[in-house]
Design an enzyme around this catalytic site. Structure first.
Site, PDB file in Angstrom:
ATOM      1  N   ASP A 181      -0.826 -41.177 -12.877  1.00 31.04           N
ATOM      2  CA  ASP A 181      -1.509 -40.267 -11.975  1.00 31.04           C
ATOM      3  C   ASP A 181      -1.140 -40.668 -10.539  1.00 31.04           C
ATOM      4  O   ASP A 181      -0.489 -41.694 -10.317  1.00 31.04           O
ATOM      5  CB  ASP A 181      -3.035 -40.312 -12.221  1.00 31.04           C
ATOM      6  CG  ASP A 181      -3.725 -39.050 -11.776  1.00 31.04           C
ATOM      7  OD1 ASP A 181      -4.754 -38.689 -12.362  1.00 31.04           O
ATOM      8  OD2 ASP A 181      -3.206 -38.397 -10.833  1.00 31.04           O
ATOM      9  N   GLU A 205     -12.251 -33.597  -8.071  1.00 28.27           N
ATOM     10  CA  GLU A 205     -12.284 -35.027  -8.405  1.00 28.27           C
ATOM     11  C   GLU A 205     -13.529 -35.709  -7.862  1.00 28.27           C
ATOM     12  O   GLU A 205     -14.626 -35.171  -7.978  1.00 28.27           O
ATOM     13  CB  GLU A 205     -10.980 -35.678  -7.898  1.00 28.27           C
ATOM     14  CG  GLU A 205      -9.746 -35.025  -8.534  1.00 28.27           C
ATOM     15  CD  GLU A 205      -8.457 -35.735  -8.224  1.00 28.27           C
ATOM     16  OE1 GLU A 205      -7.553 -35.115  -7.657  1.00 28.27           O
ATOM     17  OE2 GLU A 205      -8.340 -36.919  -8.570  1.00 28.27           O
TER      18      GLU A 205
HETATM   19  C1  GLC Z   1      -4.724 -36.055  -9.001  1.00 24.21           C
HETATM   20  C2  GLC Z   1      -5.308 -35.773 -10.368  1.00 24.21           C
HETATM   21  C3  GLC Z   1      -4.300 -35.216 -11.355  1.00 24.21           C
HETATM   22  C4  GLC Z   1      -3.234 -34.427 -10.625  1.00 24.21           C
HETATM   23  C5  GLC Z   1      -2.475 -35.395  -9.745  1.00 24.21           C
HETATM   24  C6  GLC Z   1      -1.390 -34.684  -8.927  1.00 24.21           C
HETATM   25  O1  GLC Z   1      -5.287 -37.222  -8.471  1.00 24.21           O
HETATM   26  O2  GLC Z   1      -5.998 -36.828 -11.012  1.00 24.21           O
HETATM   27  O3  GLC Z   1      -5.022 -34.412 -12.295  1.00 24.21           O
HETATM   28  O4  GLC Z   1      -2.361 -33.813 -11.547  1.00 24.21           O
HETATM   29  O5  GLC Z   1      -3.321 -36.110  -8.859  1.00 24.21           O
HETATM   30  O6  GLC Z   1      -1.978 -33.808  -8.019  1.00 24.21           O
END
Ligand code: GLC
Length: 612
Positions: free
Chosen positions: A291, A496
């Site tokens: 991530d 988030e």
């Molecule tokens: C974010 C998320 C993930 C996303 C990634 C790229 O922090 O946790 O779901 O795909 O970063 O944006």
């Protein structure tokens, strides 16, 4: 240019077997080129040097990181093609994968169709709808020049205090499993007998998908984002891992590791789950992507430096690192760790093989650039009608009438005068929620779409007067000429951790608007939220009808299709509607299950034809 072997360069031969192409290309790569393939960087640092000289494997954008404000799909395609041009000029001409979060349509692009969020789709329990939305999303993503969609999120959200609950189809594993058909929509249908775990992409109108976040992201204590899921392995497998098996069986190309932990073990550094389970036991042959800054976020909990975290994560089974900015440092540490044998070369080769396999399967060597013939499909009528269908199928009727036998809905579209109120009645940004144009979402006319108010004005009779006041004045409320009111309130957008919330009241003054209006006239309440919110009995009592709209997206007409009786309500709660937060976590498996509205609840008016 790669030297030619015999009369052909195997990896550039589209008719050669995928595995032969992978082996041939891997054999030609230097260690530096291999490490660069494992590195994913954000668009803002994607320089010609990074792409051509280093041979970086992937570029992505954060939510809200756009070429410029209101950039169209063509602008996106110009940007991504320019990155690709440099990549194709690298020594071996390996194309990049460009990835972005298109989690309810291509929500990065101004004018794209914004579908309802996953919680809405869970309310439909319609796998075919999920499939069709996946296919439509793939077209709108490819129209922007991107190849890779960080979707679907197959989290099983067990606690609505989690800021990402709306990205989960349901608290119920079986409902989430059912909706994973979106993978085949995004990537295309694998042929019969396609080996589970082997990546599949049908062609240049499909995208590389990403099942996320492996594993247990929706099961953390108190719903704390990036928190700790405490459970037996059996429960982790039964509740949170099961949807990933459905994704693997459809040939999902990539899996994103979760920020969260399992019994205190950070997923990004967990060899047992990432390698022994996902790759060895389940046979996953695509690649595992970290991530965003997922490796950096190991350091504090592990009390370790960045080098140690890189070593732990890559050895655990991370194949591609979503750095996303400090890629030079990342490459430097990776090189040191391989040269010092802390990361075996065999692990690097395995990671690069997986990445190359996905690139070959996706046809990127054959079609590295955007297909401009797709541009007209972005936000097209067909897709907006599909989104409208999804909205009306996802709405959940929680209350209809103050007493049995006296239903309030369907509303009379030819009433003389209707009052429309609330912060969510004419706010496209609020209707779409997080991950729309900006990472955490925005307020106002942020893209092209139809608000509830727009839809109401379109739906009512020509002699009907619609009065809109976001916050109705006392004078307006004293007028005796309104037949009824529609009040749309709820949560402002979030994403988030910004959505983590342990109070879960109807925010700002939503409850007071409901109370003020419902005290004066018959009132339908539309609640716009990523999750259930506390509904005090006295407030619920005042409402004549209540619809849970969750986060419907750009097509507000889906709402008027059902509230005026053109179509029947079909939605059923994909999540338990608790009475108060002290009950949480509460889901249907718990014996102390005492919800306000249970999982699966949803009324019908029985006055309209079933939705098509
Ligand atoms: C974010 C998320 C993930 C996303 C990634 C790229 O922090 O946790 O779901 O795909 O970063 O944006």
């Amino acid at each position: 240019m790669a030297e030619i072997i015999g009369n052909s360069c195997i990896y550039k031969n589209p008719n050669a077997a995928i595995e032969d192409r992978v082996k041939d290309l891997l054999s030609r790569m230097t260690l530096k080129e291999k490490l660069a393939q494992m590195t994913q960087i954000e668009r803002r640092v994607a320089s010609p040097y990074a792409l051509k000289e280093l041979g970086i494997g992937s570029v992505m954008n954060a939510g809200g990181s756009t070429p410029f404000e209101r950039a169209t799909s063509a602008d996106w395609a110009d940007m991504i093609d320019s990155f690709q041009k440099y990549a194709m000029e690298s020594r071996l001409g390996i194309p990049i994968i460009y990835g972005l979060d298109a989690v309810h349509g291509n929500n990065n692009v101004y004018g794209a169709t914004i579908f309802p969020h996953n919680v809405n789709l869970g309310a439909t329990r319609d796998p075919d709808l999920a499939y069709r939305i996946g296919a439509a999303t793939a077209l709108e993503v490819r129209a922007s020049g991107a190849h890779y969609d960080f979707a679907p999120c197959v989290a099983v959200c067990r606690d609505p205090r989690w800021g990402r609950c709306y990205e989960s189809f349901s608290e119920d594993t079986e409902i989430v499993r059912k909706m994973t058909t979106i993978v085949s929509g995004l990537q295309g249908n694998p042929p019969k007998g396609h080996p589970s775990g082997y990546p599949f992409v049908a062609g240049r109108k499909s995208v590389i998908a990403c099942a996320k976040h492996f594993v247990g992201d929706g099961g953390t204590e108190k719903g704390i984002n990036e928190g700790n899921t405490i459970s037996s392995y059996e429960d982790l497998e039964r509740i949170h891992m099961a949807p990933f098996l459905d994704c693997l069986s459809q040939g999902v190309c990539t899996v994103m590791a979760s920020y969260s932990s399992w019994n205190g073990r950070k997923l990004h550094a967990d060899h047992f789950l990432l390698t022994e389970v996902l790759k060895d036991k389940l046979g996953f042959k695509g690649f595992v992507v970290s991530d965003w800054e997922g490796i950096d976020r190991l350091c504090e909990p592990m009390g370790a430096d960045y080098r140690f975290c890189i070593s732990s994560a890559i050895n655990a089974g991370i194949d591609m690192v979503m750095v996303p900015f400090g890629y030079q440092k990342c490459l430097q540490e990776l090189a040191y760790l391989v040269e010092s044998k802390e990361i075996p070369l065999s692990r690097i080769d395995d990671a690069v093989e997986r990445i190359l396999r996905v690139k070959f399967v996706a046809g990127l060597f054959e079609y590295p650039y955007s297909d401009r013939s797709l541009l007209d499909i972005v936000g097209c009528k067909l897709h907006r009608e599909l989104a409208r269908e999804a909205v009306r199928k996802s709405l959940v009727l929680l209350k209809n009438g103050k007493n049995a036998g006296n239903p309030f809905l369907p509303l009379d579209r030819n009433a003389k005068r209707i009052l429309v109120c609330g912060a969510h009645a004419d706010n496209l940004g609020f209707q779409c929620g997080g991950w729309t144009i900006a990472w955490h979402g925005l307020s106002g006319r942020i893209t092209i779409g139809t608000t509830f108010l727009d839809a109401i004005k379109l739906a009512v009779g020509e002699n009907t007067q619609v009065v809109y006041e976001e916050f109705p004045s006392p004078g307006t409320l004293e007028e005796k000429t309104f037949n009824y009111a529609i009040v749309a309130v709820g949560e402002a957008p979030y994403a988030e951790f910004t959505g983590d919330n342990s109070v879960l009241d109807i925010p700002s003054n939503g409850a007071s608007v409901i109370n003020a209006v419902a005290a004066k006239m018959p009132t339908l309440v539309i609640l716009v939220s990523g999750r259930p919110l506390v509904l005090e009995p006295w407030l619920l009592e005042k409402m004549d009808a209540l619809v849970a709209a969750f986060l419907p997206g750009s097509e507000g007409t889906g709402i008027t299709d059902v509230i005026f009786g053109d179509c029947e309500f079909e939605g059923r709660l994909p999540v338990t509607w608790f009475r108060h937060v002290s009950q949480l976590p509460m889901h249907s498996e718990r014996n102390s299950y005492d919800p306000l509205f249970r999982l699966g609840f949803g009324l019908k008016t029985n006055k309209a034809k079933p939705v098509n």
